[in-house]
Enzyme design. Structure first.
Site, PDB file in Angstrom:
ATOM      1  N   HIS A 231       0.767  -0.961  -0.076  1.00 19.62           N
ATOM      2  CA  HIS A 231      -0.033   0.125   0.034  1.00 19.62           C
ATOM      3  C   HIS A 231       0.842   1.472   0.063  1.00 19.62           C
ATOM      4  CE1 HIS A 231      -3.392  -2.564   2.268  1.00 19.62           C
ATOM      5  NE2 HIS A 231      -3.596  -2.253   1.081  1.00 19.62           N
TER       6      HIS A 231
ATOM      7  N   LYS B 125     -15.852  -6.675   5.098  1.00 20.68           N
ATOM      8  CA  LYS B 125     -14.941  -7.474   5.788  1.00 20.68           C
ATOM      9  C   LYS B 125     -14.880  -7.208   7.219  1.00 20.68           C
ATOM     10  CE  LYS B 125     -11.488  -7.233   2.143  1.00 20.68           C
ATOM     11  NZ  LYS B 125     -10.437  -6.683   1.479  1.00 20.68           N
TER      12      LYS B 125
ATOM     13  N   ARG C   9      -2.242  -5.545  -8.324  1.00 16.86           N
ATOM     14  CA  ARG C   9      -1.163  -6.485  -8.174  1.00 16.86           C
ATOM     15  C   ARG C   9      -1.154  -7.495  -9.165  1.00 16.86           C
ATOM     16  NH1 ARG C   9      -2.954  -7.983  -2.761  1.00 16.86           N
ATOM     17  NH2 ARG C   9      -4.971  -7.900  -3.906  1.00 16.86           N
TER      18      ARG C   9
ATOM     19  N   SER D 206      -3.358  -7.882   2.872  1.00 14.10           N
ATOM     20  CA  SER D 206      -3.639  -7.909   4.491  1.00 14.10           C
ATOM     21  C   SER D 206      -3.972  -9.317   5.105  1.00 14.10           C
ATOM     22  CB  SER D 206      -4.649  -6.930   4.643  1.00 14.10           C
ATOM     23  OG  SER D 206      -4.277  -5.652   4.341  1.00 14.10           O
TER      24      SER D 206
HETATM   25  N1  COA Z   1      -0.494  -4.181  -1.257  1.00  9.63           N
HETATM   26  C1  COA Z   1      -0.962  -4.913  -0.610  1.00  9.63           C
HETATM   27  N2  COA Z   1      -2.104  -5.350  -0.492  1.00  9.63           N
HETATM   28  C2  COA Z   1      -3.018  -4.836  -1.236  1.00  9.63           C
HETATM   29  C3  COA Z   1      -2.545  -3.536  -1.973  1.00  9.63           C
HETATM   30  C4  COA Z   1      -1.242  -3.422  -2.202  1.00  9.63           C
HETATM   31  N3  COA Z   1      -0.733  -2.370  -3.041  1.00  9.63           N
HETATM   32  N4  COA Z   1      -3.584  -3.443  -2.767  1.00  9.63           N
HETATM   33  C5  COA Z   1      -4.708  -4.182  -2.414  1.00  9.63           C
HETATM   34  N5  COA Z   1      -4.282  -4.949  -1.633  1.00  9.63           N
HETATM   35  C6  COA Z   1      -4.929  -5.819  -0.741  1.00  9.63           C
HETATM   36  C7  COA Z   1      -5.475  -5.363   0.501  1.00  9.63           C
HETATM   37  O1  COA Z   1      -4.398  -5.796   1.399  1.00  9.63           O
HETATM   38  C8  COA Z   1      -6.781  -6.274   0.687  1.00  9.63           C
HETATM   39  O2  COA Z   1      -6.461  -7.473   1.100  1.00  9.63           O
HETATM   40  P1  COA Z   1      -7.439  -8.555   1.936  1.00  9.63           P
HETATM   41  O3  COA Z   1      -8.414  -8.898   0.881  1.00  9.63           O
HETATM   42  O4  COA Z   1      -6.532  -9.711   2.257  1.00  9.63           O
HETATM   43  O5  COA Z   1      -7.968  -7.923   3.099  1.00  9.63           O
HETATM   44  C9  COA Z   1      -7.378  -6.377  -0.940  1.00  9.63           C
HETATM   45  O6  COA Z   1      -5.875  -6.259  -1.411  1.00  9.63           O
HETATM   46  C10 COA Z   1      -8.404  -5.511  -1.333  1.00  9.63           C
HETATM   47  O7  COA Z   1      -8.285  -4.613  -0.255  1.00  9.63           O
HETATM   48  P2  COA Z   1      -8.463  -3.071  -0.387  1.00  9.63           P
HETATM   49  O8  COA Z   1      -7.754  -2.403  -1.269  1.00  9.63           O
HETATM   50  O9  COA Z   1      -8.364  -2.413   0.829  1.00  9.63           O
HETATM   51  O10 COA Z   1      -9.690  -2.890  -0.905  1.00  9.63           O
HETATM   52  P3  COA Z   1     -11.266  -3.298  -0.096  1.00  9.63           P
HETATM   53  O11 COA Z   1     -11.995  -4.379  -1.150  1.00  9.63           O
HETATM   54  O12 COA Z   1     -10.993  -4.029   1.232  1.00  9.63           O
HETATM   55  O13 COA Z   1     -11.972  -2.089  -0.071  1.00  9.63           O
HETATM   56  C11 COA Z   1     -13.341  -0.339  -0.761  1.00  9.63           C
HETATM   57  C12 COA Z   1     -12.760  -1.732  -1.081  1.00  9.63           C
HETATM   58  C13 COA Z   1     -13.399   0.187   0.732  1.00  9.63           C
HETATM   59  C14 COA Z   1     -12.554   0.822  -1.592  1.00  9.63           C
HETATM   60  C15 COA Z   1     -14.660  -0.317  -1.410  1.00  9.63           C
HETATM   61  O14 COA Z   1     -15.552  -1.536  -0.790  1.00  9.63           O
HETATM   62  C16 COA Z   1     -15.420   0.898  -1.078  1.00  9.63           C
HETATM   63  O15 COA Z   1     -15.446   1.815  -1.919  1.00  9.63           O
HETATM   64  N6  COA Z   1     -16.580   0.901  -0.287  1.00  9.63           N
HETATM   65  C17 COA Z   1     -17.328   1.938   0.136  1.00  9.63           C
HETATM   66  C18 COA Z   1     -18.617   1.854  -0.483  1.00  9.63           C
HETATM   67  C19 COA Z   1     -18.661   1.949  -1.913  1.00  9.63           C
HETATM   68  O16 COA Z   1     -18.620   3.345  -2.348  1.00  9.63           O
HETATM   69  N7  COA Z   1     -18.767   0.849  -2.592  1.00  9.63           N
HETATM   70  C20 COA Z   1     -18.601   0.972  -4.053  1.00  9.63           C
HETATM   71  C21 COA Z   1     -19.859   1.319  -4.855  1.00  9.63           C
HETATM   72  S1  COA Z   1     -20.960  -0.140  -4.606  1.00  9.63           S
END
Ligand code: COA
Length: 157
Positions: free
Chosen positions: A17, A41, A90, A128
């Site tokens: 990140h 989550k 990724r 994560s």
């Molecule tokens: N390095 C390490 N890990 C990474 C990464 C990086 N560069 N990029 C992504 N990841 C991993 C994260 O660690 C996470 O791992 P996990 O699944 O093991 O926890 C996974 O990729 C994805 O996580 P993240 O990037 O944090 O996204 P998310 O899917 O958890 O969150 C939101 C997505 C919060 C942005 C999205 O759900 C959101 O916008 N929510 C608000 C409501 C909304 O507007 N929804 C959209 C319209 S319906």
């Protein structure tokens, strides 16, 4: 001033990140890392713990802010005058989910664009969840997370 939001769950923030964030901070005038409060989550760290650890991890970036939000990311972006959402890519496996997310956001608000950035190859496999699994099984996570996260997790989890 070009403002970008980097939304996610960051549970916990990783070096991957931070790599994305570094690139984003070089492209945009201001980047806000926004921790989603209502993600689907189940949380490992509380949102407040995540925000605290992210603040500590990004203290050397002078154009990065850290916040949390509830509700839709695009609404949060609009409220903060941001035109761009940053997401990290990724591997091919991220693509389908990220495409759906960006197209949904774009259908909700066409003014806000998603910019995808990639990490250095050495961070491509980190997530994560894998960090939590290594930690829970007594493995060494120091290579994958910022030092303050390593200290916090090994002392408190
Ligand atoms: N390095 C390490 N890990 C990474 C990464 C990086 N560069 N990029 C992504 N990841 C991993 C994260 O660690 C996470 O791992 P996990 O699944 O093991 O926890 C996974 O990729 C994805 O996580 P993240 O990037 O944090 O996204 P998310 O899917 O958890 O969150 C939101 C997505 C919060 C942005 C999205 O759900 C959101 O916008 N929510 C608000 C409501 C909304 O507007 N929804 C959209 C319209 S319906």
């Amino acid at each position: 001033m070009k403002i970008a939001i980097y939304p996610g769950s960051f549970d916990p923030i990783t070096k991957g990140h931070l790599d994305i964030l570094k690139n984003a901070s070089e492209i945009f005038d201001k980047v806000i890392i926004a921790v989603a409060r209502n993600g689907e989550k189940k949380g490992f760290l509380t949102v407040d713990e995540r925000v605290k650890l992210i603040k500590e991890s990004v203290k050397d970036f002078d154009n990065v802010e850290v916040d949390s939000f509830e509700g839709l990311t695009i609404e949060y972006a609009k409220q903060h005058g941001a035109e761009v959402l940053i997401r990290g890519l990724r591997a091919v496996s991220d693509f389908e989910y990220e495409m759906q997310l960006s197209q949904t956001n774009s259908a909700l608000c066409s003014d806000i664009k998603t910019v995808f950035l990639t990490t250095k190859p050495k961070y491509n496999f980190i997530s994560s969840s894998t960090i939590k699994e290594i930690l829970n099984n007594g493995g060494d996570i120091s290579k994958f997370v910022p030092e303050c996260v390593f200290k916090y997790l090994t002392q408190n989890k």
